[in-house]
Design a protein around this motif. Structure first.
Motif, PDB file in Angstrom:
ATOM      1  N   ARG A 157       7.693   1.054  -9.634  1.00 12.45           N
ATOM      2  CA  ARG A 157       8.561   1.446  -8.532  1.00 12.45           C
ATOM      3  C   ARG A 157       8.295   0.574  -7.310  1.00 12.45           C
ATOM      4  NH1 ARG A 157       6.977   4.885 -12.068  1.00 12.45           N
ATOM      5  NH2 ARG A 157       8.301   6.598 -12.788  1.00 12.45           N
ATOM      6  N   SER A 158       9.347  -0.058  -6.814  1.00 14.89           N
ATOM      7  CA  SER A 158       9.212  -0.983  -5.692  1.00 14.89           C
ATOM      8  C   SER A 158       9.991  -0.476  -4.484  1.00 14.89           C
ATOM      9  CB  SER A 158       9.728  -2.374  -6.066  1.00 14.89           C
ATOM     10  OG  SER A 158       9.796  -3.197  -4.923  1.00 14.89           O
ATOM     11  N   PRO A 159       9.296  -0.029  -3.419  1.00  7.71           N
ATOM     12  CA  PRO A 159      10.001   0.384  -2.202  1.00  7.71           C
ATOM     13  C   PRO A 159      10.438  -0.795  -1.344  1.00  7.71           C
ATOM     14  CG  PRO A 159       7.652   0.717  -1.943  1.00  7.71           C
ATOM     15  CD  PRO A 159       7.860   0.250  -3.358  1.00  7.71           C
ATOM     16  N   TRP A 160      10.116  -2.021  -1.747  1.00  5.38           N
ATOM     17  CA  TRP A 160      10.562  -3.199  -1.000  1.00  5.38           C
ATOM     18  C   TRP A 160      11.651  -3.988  -1.742  1.00  5.38           C
ATOM     19  CZ3 TRP A 160       5.989  -3.250  -3.742  1.00  5.38           C
ATOM     20  CH2 TRP A 160       5.797  -4.284  -4.649  1.00  5.38           C
ATOM     21  N   GLY A 161      12.251  -3.389  -2.767  1.00  8.09           N
ATOM     22  CA  GLY A 161      13.367  -4.029  -3.459  1.00  8.09           C
ATOM     23  C   GLY A 161      12.913  -4.968  -4.556  1.00  8.09           C
ATOM     24  N   LEU A 162      13.860  -5.751  -5.052  1.00  8.17           N
ATOM     25  CA  LEU A 162      13.619  -6.594  -6.222  1.00  8.17           C
ATOM     26  C   LEU A 162      13.755  -8.084  -5.942  1.00  8.17           C
ATOM     27  CD1 LEU A 162      15.601  -4.509  -8.886  1.00  8.17           C
ATOM     28  CD2 LEU A 162      13.198  -4.281  -8.198  1.00  8.17           C
ATOM     29  N   ARG A 163      14.248  -8.457  -4.752  1.00  6.05           N
ATOM     30  CA  ARG A 163      14.526  -9.869  -4.486  1.00  6.05           C
ATOM     31  C   ARG A 163      13.390 -10.589  -3.767  1.00  6.05           C
ATOM     32  NH1 ARG A 163      17.395 -11.490  -1.053  1.00  6.05           N
ATOM     33  NH2 ARG A 163      17.524  -9.644   0.284  1.00  6.05           N
ATOM     34  N   THR A 164      12.826  -9.947  -2.775  1.00  5.66           N
ATOM     35  CA  THR A 164      11.876 -10.625  -1.909  1.00  5.66           C
ATOM     36  C   THR A 164      10.459 -10.547  -2.476  1.00  5.66           C
ATOM     37  OG1 THR A 164      11.603  -8.627  -0.579  1.00  5.66           O
ATOM     38  CG2 THR A 164      13.261 -10.231   0.142  1.00  5.66           C
ATOM     39  N   ALA A 165       9.592 -11.430  -1.990  1.00  3.68           N
ATOM     40  CA  ALA A 165       8.264 -11.588  -2.575  1.00  3.68           C
ATOM     41  C   ALA A 165       7.168 -11.202  -1.585  1.00  3.68           C
ATOM     42  CB  ALA A 165       8.065 -13.026  -3.034  1.00  3.68           C
ATOM     43  N   GLN A 166       5.989 -10.949  -2.147  1.00  6.64           N
ATOM     44  CA  GLN A 166       4.785 -10.694  -1.357  1.00  6.64           C
ATOM     45  C   GLN A 166       3.633 -11.538  -1.902  1.00  6.64           C
ATOM     46  OE1 GLN A 166       3.750  -6.807   0.067  1.00  6.64           O
ATOM     47  NE2 GLN A 166       5.475  -5.875  -0.977  1.00  6.64           N
ATOM     48  N   SER A 167       2.747 -11.959  -1.006  1.00 11.44           N
ATOM     49  CA  SER A 167       1.547 -12.716  -1.399  1.00 11.44           C
ATOM     50  C   SER A 167       0.371 -11.746  -1.502  1.00 11.44           C
ATOM     51  CB  SER A 167       1.250 -13.818  -0.383  1.00 11.44           C
ATOM     52  OG  SER A 167       2.309 -14.738  -0.298  1.00 11.44           O
ATOM     53  N   LEU A 168       0.391 -10.906  -2.512  1.00 11.38           N
ATOM     54  CA  LEU A 168      -0.620  -9.857  -2.637  1.00 11.38           C
ATOM     55  C   LEU A 168      -2.019 -10.460  -2.755  1.00 11.38           C
ATOM     56  CD1 LEU A 168       1.201  -7.504  -5.164  1.00 11.38           C
ATOM     57  CD2 LEU A 168       1.109  -7.315  -2.671  1.00 11.38           C
ATOM     58  N   VAL A 169      -2.959  -9.889  -1.989  1.00 15.06           N
ATOM     59  CA  VAL A 169      -4.327 -10.395  -1.962  1.00 15.06           C
ATOM     60  C   VAL A 169      -5.274  -9.325  -2.486  1.00 15.06           C
ATOM     61  CG1 VAL A 169      -4.767  -9.635   0.424  1.00 15.06           C
ATOM     62  CG2 VAL A 169      -6.034 -11.583  -0.516  1.00 15.06           C
ATOM     63  N   ASP A 170      -6.256  -9.758  -3.253  1.00 13.45           N
ATOM     64  CA  ASP A 170      -7.267  -8.848  -3.784  1.00 13.45           C
ATOM     65  C   ASP A 170      -8.188  -8.418  -2.638  1.00 13.45           C
ATOM     66  OD1 ASP A 170      -9.870  -8.023  -5.085  1.00 13.45           O
ATOM     67  OD2 ASP A 170      -8.709  -8.460  -6.894  1.00 13.45           O
ATOM     68  N   LEU A 171      -8.439  -7.122  -2.536  1.00 15.70           N
ATOM     69  CA  LEU A 171      -9.271  -6.603  -1.455  1.00 15.70           C
ATOM     70  C   LEU A 171     -10.671  -7.207  -1.478  1.00 15.70           C
ATOM     71  CD1 LEU A 171      -9.894  -4.733   0.911  1.00 15.70           C
ATOM     72  CD2 LEU A 171     -10.153  -2.845  -0.724  1.00 15.70           C
ATOM     73  N   ARG A 172     -11.187  -7.516  -2.640  1.00 16.09           N
ATOM     74  CA  ARG A 172     -12.514  -8.137  -2.707  1.00 16.09           C
ATOM     75  C   ARG A 172     -12.524  -9.482  -1.990  1.00 16.09           C
ATOM     76  NH1 ARG A 172     -13.058  -8.012  -9.073  1.00 16.09           N
ATOM     77  NH2 ARG A 172     -10.862  -8.596  -8.725  1.00 16.09           N
ATOM     78  N   ASP A 173     -11.426 -10.223  -2.081  1.00 15.41           N
ATOM     79  CA  ASP A 173     -11.349 -11.508  -1.382  1.00 15.41           C
ATOM     80  C   ASP A 173     -11.264 -11.308   0.125  1.00 15.41           C
ATOM     81  OD1 ASP A 173     -11.472 -12.943  -3.743  1.00 15.41           O
ATOM     82  OD2 ASP A 173      -9.298 -13.102  -3.962  1.00 15.41           O
ATOM     83  N   VAL A 174     -10.541 -10.271   0.555  1.00 14.72           N
ATOM     84  CA  VAL A 174     -10.489  -9.950   1.982  1.00 14.72           C
ATOM     85  C   VAL A 174     -11.884  -9.603   2.485  1.00 14.72           C
ATOM     86  CG1 VAL A 174      -9.554  -8.351   3.702  1.00 14.72           C
ATOM     87  CG2 VAL A 174      -8.095  -9.192   1.846  1.00 14.72           C
ATOM     88  N   ALA A 175     -12.610  -8.798   1.733  1.00 18.43           N
ATOM     89  CA  ALA A 175     -13.961  -8.396   2.142  1.00 18.43           C
ATOM     90  C   ALA A 175     -14.909  -9.581   2.176  1.00 18.43           C
ATOM     91  CB  ALA A 175     -14.484  -7.323   1.192  1.00 18.43           C
ATOM     92  N   ASP A 176     -14.803 -10.474   1.210  1.00 16.28           N
ATOM     93  CA  ASP A 176     -15.660 -11.663   1.210  1.00 16.28           C
ATOM     94  C   ASP A 176     -15.339 -12.552   2.410  1.00 16.28           C
ATOM     95  OD1 ASP A 176     -17.019 -10.930  -1.076  1.00 16.28           O
ATOM     96  OD2 ASP A 176     -15.787 -12.133  -2.431  1.00 16.28           O
ATOM     97  N   ALA A 177     -14.056 -12.666   2.759  1.00 18.05           N
ATOM     98  CA  ALA A 177     -13.681 -13.442   3.938  1.00 18.05           C
ATOM     99  C   ALA A 177     -14.224 -12.793   5.205  1.00 18.05           C
ATOM    100  CB  ALA A 177     -12.161 -13.577   4.018  1.00 18.05           C
ATOM    101  N   ALA A 178     -14.164 -11.465   5.280  1.00 16.64           N
ATOM    102  CA  ALA A 178     -14.725 -10.754   6.430  1.00 16.64           C
ATOM    103  C   ALA A 178     -16.219 -11.030   6.559  1.00 16.64           C
ATOM    104  CB  ALA A 178     -14.472  -9.254   6.296  1.00 16.64           C
ATOM    105  N   ALA A 179     -16.916 -11.047   5.435  1.00 16.44           N
ATOM    106  CA  ALA A 179     -18.357 -11.317   5.465  1.00 16.44           C
ATOM    107  C   ALA A 179     -18.643 -12.724   5.981  1.00 16.44           C
ATOM    108  CB  ALA A 179     -18.944 -11.129   4.068  1.00 16.44           C
TER     109      ALA A 179
END
Length: 287
Positions: A157-179
């Motif tokens: 189920r997509s509440p943002w539709g079917l045409r547009t895209a997202q650059s989904l990021v893994d939370l572990r990578d966000v946390a490593d960048a924060a560190a």
């Protein structure tokens, strides 16, 4: 000692884990009393403090080398509360502050982006000796809770539709960048985007999920109904998905790659690393 706020949430816990993996001591700030077994197991020092309420932060920040300020998601107090915390950090003589913002906070059509934009402006004028900003896009992890239902009925189920895209990021990578931002030198005054390596539409996500589940999966457009809600959190969610539907939410992975010293995880890699038992998924680990 590094202080991490909103440490009981998924982002805060991930940052605590990344810091502990680097051998850093962490003071984990949580909003309510009660057992926090995951944080305790990581060896974090627990402190109870409510970000939106006036209080003396000198004790919380005492002896700290850095603060990672995460404000609870969709909270209406962020635009005023975050600058107040920056001022507390300056008065405490804190050596470093890193603020957890969002990709493209200048998109003020979304109230929670506008709040982070104002907080970033306040940070720039805060007088702090060392500050950095991390701007992640939407997490790949946000879709994890939906996967057991997808396995059952084959619909993503997509509440943002079917045409547009997202650059989904893994939370572990966000946390490593924060560190990295919390512990390494040469990054002061920097604003760092954290975007995943692919621009993914919902149909492409469904295809990747189907490969992981071993069954056909199709993306279903979940169109919001009615007027934009008036409550702050609901309005944030609605305007966010409306914007994603119209424009997508993508960014470049180059900055995150440089911070991590490696490419960020793909969505397929994120799916492959999920615990099959916890999510009711088939175990693809070779026998």
């Amino acid at each position: 000692m590094i202080v991490v706020t909103a440490a009981g949430g998924s982002t805060g816990t991930a940052v605590v884990r990344a810091l502990r993996a680097r051998g850093r001591s962490v003071r984990a700030v949580v909003g309510r009393r009660g057992p926090r077994p995951e944080l305790t197991a990581l060896g974090a020092e627990l402190v109870v403090a409510e970000l939106g309420r006036p209080m003396a932060w000198s004790g919380v920040l005492a002896g700290a080398e850095a603060l990672y300020l995460i404000w609870p998601n969709f909270d209406p107090d962020e635009a005023e509360g975050a600058p107040a915390l920056f001022a507390e950090a300056r008065r405490a003589g804190l050596p470093r502050v890193v603020y957890h913002s969002v990709l493209r906070p200048q998109l003020r059509v979304m109230p929670h982006h506008a709040a982070k934009d104002r907080a970033e402006e306040a940070l720039d004028g805060s007088g702090l000796r060392s500050w950095r900003v991390l701007q992640p896009c939407a997490y790949a992890d946000n879709l994890d809770a939906q996967l057991p239902a997808v396995q059952a009925d084959g619909r993503l189920r997509s509440p943002w539709g079917l045409r547009t895209a997202q650059s989904l990021v893994d939370l572990r990578d966000v946390a490593d960048a924060a560190a990295v931002l919390l512990t390494e030198d040469g990054l002061d005054g920097g604003t760092f985007e954290a975007a995943g390596p692919e621009a993914l539409t919902a149909p492409r996500i469904a295809e990747l999920v189907g490969e992981r589940l071993g069954r056909a999966v199709r993306a279903e457009d979940v169109v919001p109904r009615g007027e934009v809600p008036t409550s702050y959190a609901a309005r944030c969610r609605r305007t966010m998905f409306d914007h994603y539907r119209a424009h997508g939410f993508t960014g470049s992975p180059r900055v995150l790659t440089d911070l991590l010293g490696r490419p960020p995880r793909t969505f397929a890699e994120h799916l492959a690393d999920l615990d099959p038992g916890a999510l009711g998924l088939p175990d693809r680990t070779p026998a």
